[in-house]
Design a protein around this motif. Structure first.
Motif, mmCIF file in Angstrom:
data_model
loop_
_atom_site.group_PDB
_atom_site.id
_atom_site.type_symbol
_atom_site.label_atom_id
_atom_site.label_comp_id
_atom_site.label_asym_id
_atom_site.label_seq_id
_atom_site.Cartn_x
_atom_site.Cartn_y
_atom_site.Cartn_z
ATOM 1 N N GLU A 41 0.833 -1.206 0.000
ATOM 2 C CA GLU A 41 0.000 0.000 0.000
ATOM 3 C C GLU A 41 0.869 1.258 0.000
ATOM 4 N N ILE A 42 1.861 1.291 0.871
ATOM 5 C CA ILE A 42 2.750 2.458 0.954
ATOM 6 C C ILE A 42 3.637 2.535 -0.288
ATOM 7 N N TYR A 43 4.138 1.399 -0.720
ATOM 8 C CA TYR A 43 5.015 1.328 -1.891
ATOM 9 C C TYR A 43 4.332 1.905 -3.130
ATOM 10 N N SER A 44 3.050 1.637 -3.264
ATOM 11 C CA SER A 44 2.303 2.074 -4.454
ATOM 12 C C SER A 44 2.171 3.597 -4.557
ATOM 13 N N TYR A 47 6.820 6.465 -7.048
ATOM 14 C CA TYR A 47 7.221 6.011 -8.382
ATOM 15 C C TYR A 47 8.297 4.941 -8.233
ATOM 16 N N LEU A 48 9.351 5.269 -7.526
ATOM 17 C CA LEU A 48 10.408 4.322 -7.173
ATOM 18 C C LEU A 48 10.866 4.697 -5.771
ATOM 19 N N PRO A 49 10.353 4.013 -4.769
ATOM 20 C CA PRO A 49 10.650 4.406 -3.391
ATOM 21 C C PRO A 49 12.121 4.218 -3.032
ATOM 22 N N SER A 50 12.580 5.093 -2.165
ATOM 23 C CA SER A 50 13.969 4.971 -1.714
ATOM 24 C C SER A 50 14.029 4.038 -0.515
ATOM 25 N N TYR A 76 13.682 -0.828 -5.784
ATOM 26 C CA TYR A 76 13.775 0.362 -4.953
ATOM 27 C C TYR A 76 15.030 1.136 -5.318
ATOM 28 N N PHE A 77 15.041 2.398 -4.925
ATOM 29 C CA PHE A 77 16.212 3.232 -5.131
ATOM 30 C C PHE A 77 17.151 3.015 -3.961
ATOM 31 N N LYS A 78 18.349 2.524 -4.243
ATOM 32 C CA LYS A 78 19.314 2.217 -3.184
ATOM 33 C C LYS A 78 20.087 3.494 -2.830
ATOM 34 N N ASP A 79 19.570 4.222 -1.847
ATOM 35 C CA ASP A 79 20.190 5.464 -1.417
ATOM 36 C C ASP A 79 20.875 5.325 -0.054
ATOM 37 N N ALA A 80 21.127 4.099 0.325
ATOM 38 C CA ALA A 80 21.802 3.845 1.603
ATOM 39 C C ALA A 80 22.809 2.718 1.420
ATOM 40 N N GLU A 81 23.893 2.827 2.112
ATOM 41 C CA GLU A 81 24.905 1.774 2.093
ATOM 42 C C GLU A 81 24.444 0.680 3.032
ATOM 43 N N LEU A 82 24.384 -0.539 2.557
ATOM 44 C CA LEU A 82 23.981 -1.648 3.417
ATOM 45 C C LEU A 82 25.180 -2.061 4.246
#
Length: 85
Positions: A41-44, A47-50, A76-82
């Motif tokens: 629901e939130i993901y929708s 456009y491309l969630p971070s 998803y948009f990978k905006d964090a270092e895992l």
């Protein structure tokens, strides 16, 4: 205090074993803390969630969120270092 793994050595089965256990733990945490219907629901709404944004919404680490999204094959948009502990 953070647990640091030694530098990865080629053919190191201990490192691979620990890596697999951490990954399995992240997947389990994701299933428990991030219900699929609510995530979808939130993901929708994006456009491309971070990764950081979704992790913040659900109050989980980026590792857990990435594991959950990967498990559900949701891009998803990978905006964090895992990090690997």
């Amino acid at each position: 205090m953070q647990f640091q793994l030694p530098a990865k050595k080629a053919g190191s089965s201990l490192y691979t074993e620990i890596e697999q256990k951490v990954s399995a733990t992240d997947i389990f945490a994701g299933e428990l803390l991030i219900p699929e219907p609510l995530l979808k629901e939130i993901y929708s709404k994006f456009y491309l969630p971070s990764l950081k944004t979704l992790a913040k919404i659900f109050h989980v680490s980026t590792n857990v969120m990435a594991a959950r999204l990967d498990d559900l094959s949701m891009p998803y948009f990978k905006d964090a270092e895992l990090t690997f502990y």
